[in-house]
Write a protein that holds these residues in place. Sequence first.
Motif, PDB file in Angstrom:
ATOM      1  N   MET A   1       0.852  -1.164   0.000  1.00  0.00           N
ATOM      2  CA  MET A   1       0.000   0.000   0.000  1.00  0.00           C
ATOM      3  C   MET A   1       0.897   1.227   0.000  1.00  0.00           C
ATOM      4  SD  MET A   1      -3.150   0.985   2.532  1.00  0.00           S
ATOM      5  CE  MET A   1      -3.966  -0.520   2.100  1.00  0.00           C
ATOM      6  N   LEU A   2       0.465   2.231  -0.705  1.00  0.00           N
ATOM      7  CA  LEU A   2       1.221   3.479  -0.816  1.00  0.00           C
ATOM      8  C   LEU A   2       0.392   4.619  -0.269  1.00  0.00           C
ATOM      9  CD1 LEU A   2       3.639   5.109  -1.920  1.00  0.00           C
ATOM     10  CD2 LEU A   2       2.454   5.176  -4.113  1.00  0.00           C
ATOM     11  N   GLY A   3       0.891   5.308   0.731  1.00  0.00           N
ATOM     12  CA  GLY A   3       0.206   6.463   1.311  1.00  0.00           C
ATOM     13  C   GLY A   3       0.826   7.743   0.774  1.00  0.00           C
ATOM     14  N   ILE A   4      -0.004   8.585   0.209  1.00  0.00           N
ATOM     15  CA  ILE A   4       0.449   9.862  -0.350  1.00  0.00           C
ATOM     16  C   ILE A   4      -0.229  10.983   0.420  1.00  0.00           C
ATOM     17  CG2 ILE A   4       0.529  11.321  -2.400  1.00  0.00           C
ATOM     18  CD1 ILE A   4       0.199   8.812  -4.083  1.00  0.00           C
ATOM     19  N   ILE A   5       0.539  11.965   0.836  1.00  0.00           N
ATOM     20  CA  ILE A   5       0.022  13.113   1.582  1.00  0.00           C
ATOM     21  C   ILE A   5      -0.803  12.578   2.754  1.00  0.00           C
ATOM     22  CG2 ILE A   5      -1.201  15.300   1.471  1.00  0.00           C
ATOM     23  CD1 ILE A   5      -0.613  15.241  -1.573  1.00  0.00           C
ATOM     24  N   ILE A  15      -7.051   2.346   8.509  1.00  0.00           N
ATOM     25  CA  ILE A  15      -6.582   1.602   7.338  1.00  0.00           C
ATOM     26  C   ILE A  15      -5.160   1.110   7.580  1.00  0.00           C
ATOM     27  CG2 ILE A  15      -5.924   1.824   4.900  1.00  0.00           C
ATOM     28  CD1 ILE A  15      -8.304   3.815   4.647  1.00  0.00           C
ATOM     29  N   ALA A  16      -4.320   1.959   8.113  1.00  0.00           N
ATOM     30  CA  ALA A  16      -2.928   1.591   8.376  1.00  0.00           C
ATOM     31  C   ALA A  16      -2.829   0.423   9.354  1.00  0.00           C
ATOM     32  CB  ALA A  16      -2.164   2.800   8.902  1.00  0.00           C
ATOM     33  N   LEU A  17      -3.721   0.362  10.318  1.00  0.00           N
ATOM     34  CA  LEU A  17      -3.698  -0.727  11.291  1.00  0.00           C
ATOM     35  C   LEU A  17      -4.085  -2.070  10.676  1.00  0.00           C
ATOM     36  CD1 LEU A  17      -5.233   1.081  14.390  1.00  0.00           C
ATOM     37  CD2 LEU A  17      -2.877   0.279  14.126  1.00  0.00           C
ATOM     38  N   LYS A  18      -4.757  -2.036   9.536  1.00  0.00           N
ATOM     39  CA  LYS A  18      -5.215  -3.269   8.892  1.00  0.00           C
ATOM     40  C   LYS A  18      -4.256  -3.772   7.823  1.00  0.00           C
ATOM     41  CE  LYS A  18     -10.009  -2.405   9.824  1.00  0.00           C
ATOM     42  NZ  LYS A  18     -10.953  -3.462  10.039  1.00  0.00           N
ATOM     43  N   THR A  19      -3.173  -3.078   7.593  1.00  0.00           N
ATOM     44  CA  THR A  19      -2.228  -3.498   6.565  1.00  0.00           C
ATOM     45  C   THR A  19      -0.878  -3.854   7.185  1.00  0.00           C
ATOM     46  OG1 THR A  19      -1.231  -2.936   4.439  1.00  0.00           O
ATOM     47  CG2 THR A  19      -1.427  -1.151   6.029  1.00  0.00           C
ATOM     48  N   LYS A  20      -0.178  -4.745   6.521  1.00  0.00           N
ATOM     49  CA  LYS A  20       1.159  -5.115   6.978  1.00  0.00           C
ATOM     50  C   LYS A  20       2.223  -4.344   6.216  1.00  0.00           C
ATOM     51  CE  LYS A  20      -0.246  -9.709   8.288  1.00  0.00           C
ATOM     52  NZ  LYS A  20      -0.219 -11.120   7.972  1.00  0.00           N
ATOM     53  N   ASN A  21       1.866  -3.877   5.036  1.00  0.00           N
ATOM     54  CA  ASN A  21       2.822  -3.185   4.176  1.00  0.00           C
ATOM     55  C   ASN A  21       2.278  -1.823   3.777  1.00  0.00           C
ATOM     56  OD1 ASN A  21       4.685  -5.415   3.939  1.00  0.00           O
ATOM     57  ND2 ASN A  21       3.097  -6.402   2.730  1.00  0.00           N
ATOM     58  N   SER A  42       3.984   5.021  12.701  1.00  0.00           N
ATOM     59  CA  SER A  42       5.396   5.419  12.727  1.00  0.00           C
ATOM     60  C   SER A  42       6.365   4.297  12.354  1.00  0.00           C
ATOM     61  CB  SER A  42       5.770   5.980  14.100  1.00  0.00           C
ATOM     62  OG  SER A  42       5.615   4.989  15.091  1.00  0.00           O
ATOM     63  N   HIS A  43       5.940   3.050  12.437  1.00  0.00           N
ATOM     64  CA  HIS A  43       6.838   1.932  12.135  1.00  0.00           C
ATOM     65  C   HIS A  43       6.928   1.617  10.638  1.00  0.00           C
ATOM     66  CE1 HIS A  43       2.845   0.184  12.568  1.00  0.00           C
ATOM     67  NE2 HIS A  43       3.260  -0.827  11.829  1.00  0.00           N
ATOM     68  N   PHE A  44       6.077   2.226   9.829  1.00  0.00           N
ATOM     69  CA  PHE A  44       6.115   2.000   8.386  1.00  0.00           C
ATOM     70  C   PHE A  44       7.176   2.898   7.736  1.00  0.00           C
ATOM     71  CE2 PHE A  44       1.594   0.794   9.209  1.00  0.00           C
ATOM     72  CZ  PHE A  44       1.672  -0.516   8.768  1.00  0.00           C
ATOM     73  N   PRO A  45       7.730   2.463   6.589  1.00  0.00           N
ATOM     74  CA  PRO A  45       8.703   3.304   5.884  1.00  0.00           C
ATOM     75  C   PRO A  45       8.100   4.647   5.471  1.00  0.00           C
ATOM     76  CG  PRO A  45       8.661   1.092   4.948  1.00  0.00           C
ATOM     77  CD  PRO A  45       7.522   1.186   5.914  1.00  0.00           C
ATOM     78  N   LEU A  46       8.875   5.692   5.611  1.00  0.00           N
ATOM     79  CA  LEU A  46       8.425   7.042   5.286  1.00  0.00           C
ATOM     80  C   LEU A  46       9.472   7.717   4.406  1.00  0.00           C
ATOM     81  CD1 LEU A  46       6.558   9.495   5.659  1.00  0.00           C
ATOM     82  CD2 LEU A  46       7.731   9.930   7.822  1.00  0.00           C
ATOM     83  N   ILE A  47       9.046   8.153   3.238  1.00  0.00           N
ATOM     84  CA  ILE A  47       9.932   8.820   2.293  1.00  0.00           C
ATOM     85  C   ILE A  47       9.588  10.299   2.278  1.00  0.00           C
ATOM     86  CG2 ILE A  47      10.638   8.980  -0.128  1.00  0.00           C
ATOM     87  CD1 ILE A  47       9.728   5.989  -0.358  1.00  0.00           C
ATOM     88  N   ASN A  48      10.569  11.143   2.574  1.00  0.00           N
ATOM     89  CA  ASN A  48      10.378  12.590   2.558  1.00  0.00           C
ATOM     90  C   ASN A  48      10.747  13.107   1.166  1.00  0.00           C
ATOM     91  OD1 ASN A  48      12.097  15.421   3.975  1.00  0.00           O
ATOM     92  ND2 ASN A  48      10.016  15.297   3.293  1.00  0.00           N
ATOM     93  N   GLN A  49       9.726  13.163   0.306  1.00  0.00           N
ATOM     94  CA  GLN A  49       9.982  13.541  -1.077  1.00  0.00           C
ATOM     95  C   GLN A  49       8.670  13.914  -1.767  1.00  0.00           C
ATOM     96  OE1 GLN A  49      12.718  10.860  -2.972  1.00  0.00           O
ATOM     97  NE2 GLN A  49      11.806  11.181  -4.965  1.00  0.00           N
ATOM     98  N   ASP A  50       8.776  14.673  -2.823  1.00  0.00           N
ATOM     99  CA  ASP A  50       7.639  14.994  -3.679  1.00  0.00           C
ATOM    100  C   ASP A  50       7.236  13.713  -4.403  1.00  0.00           C
ATOM    101  OD1 ASP A  50       5.935  15.773  -5.758  1.00  0.00           O
ATOM    102  OD2 ASP A  50       7.078  17.590  -6.200  1.00  0.00           O
ATOM    103  N   ILE A  51       5.982  13.315  -4.276  1.00  0.00           N
ATOM    104  CA  ILE A  51       5.519  12.063  -4.883  1.00  0.00           C
ATOM    105  C   ILE A  51       5.737  12.050  -6.393  1.00  0.00           C
ATOM    106  CG2 ILE A  51       3.102  12.780  -5.175  1.00  0.00           C
ATOM    107  CD1 ILE A  51       4.372   9.260  -4.208  1.00  0.00           C
ATOM    108  N   LEU A  52       5.632  13.208  -7.031  1.00  0.00           N
ATOM    109  CA  LEU A  52       5.794  13.260  -8.486  1.00  0.00           C
ATOM    110  C   LEU A  52       7.252  13.095  -8.910  1.00  0.00           C
ATOM    111  CD1 LEU A  52       3.253  16.096  -9.287  1.00  0.00           C
ATOM    112  CD2 LEU A  52       2.938  13.628  -9.535  1.00  0.00           C
ATOM    113  N   LYS A  53       8.170  13.200  -7.965  1.00  0.00           N
ATOM    114  CA  LYS A  53       9.592  13.001  -8.261  1.00  0.00           C
ATOM    115  C   LYS A  53      10.081  11.649  -7.741  1.00  0.00           C
ATOM    116  CE  LYS A  53      10.562  17.906  -8.288  1.00  0.00           C
ATOM    117  NZ  LYS A  53      11.198  19.019  -7.608  1.00  0.00           N
TER     118      LYS A  53
END
Length: 83
Positions: A1-5, A15-21, A42-53
């Motif tokens: 799953m990909l979370g944007i903004i 939703i986050a509690l129901k997913t493993k990825n 907080s335990h999921f990977p977090l990328i600090n970047q513009d999604i379009l880049k």
Amino acid sequence: MLGIIIPKNIAFQKIALKTKNLTMVEIDTDLIESIKQNLAISHFPLINQDILKTNIKDMNIDNPKVIGNIPYNITSPIIFWLI
């Protein structure tokens, strides 16, 4: 799953509690600090970047499901980025 903004709302957390990825991409540094303090996500990977880049292929996410609170003015560019 990909979370944007990543929104600061309960629905996203449920939703986050129901997913493993979940990989999150967020450009707002203030919001990133609150994400890091949120135990539900907080335990999921977090990328600090513009999604379009961001290169989705580099994330190694097969068949991504995308969730987020996307502002109207960048909805179309994000949809085209996904396809």
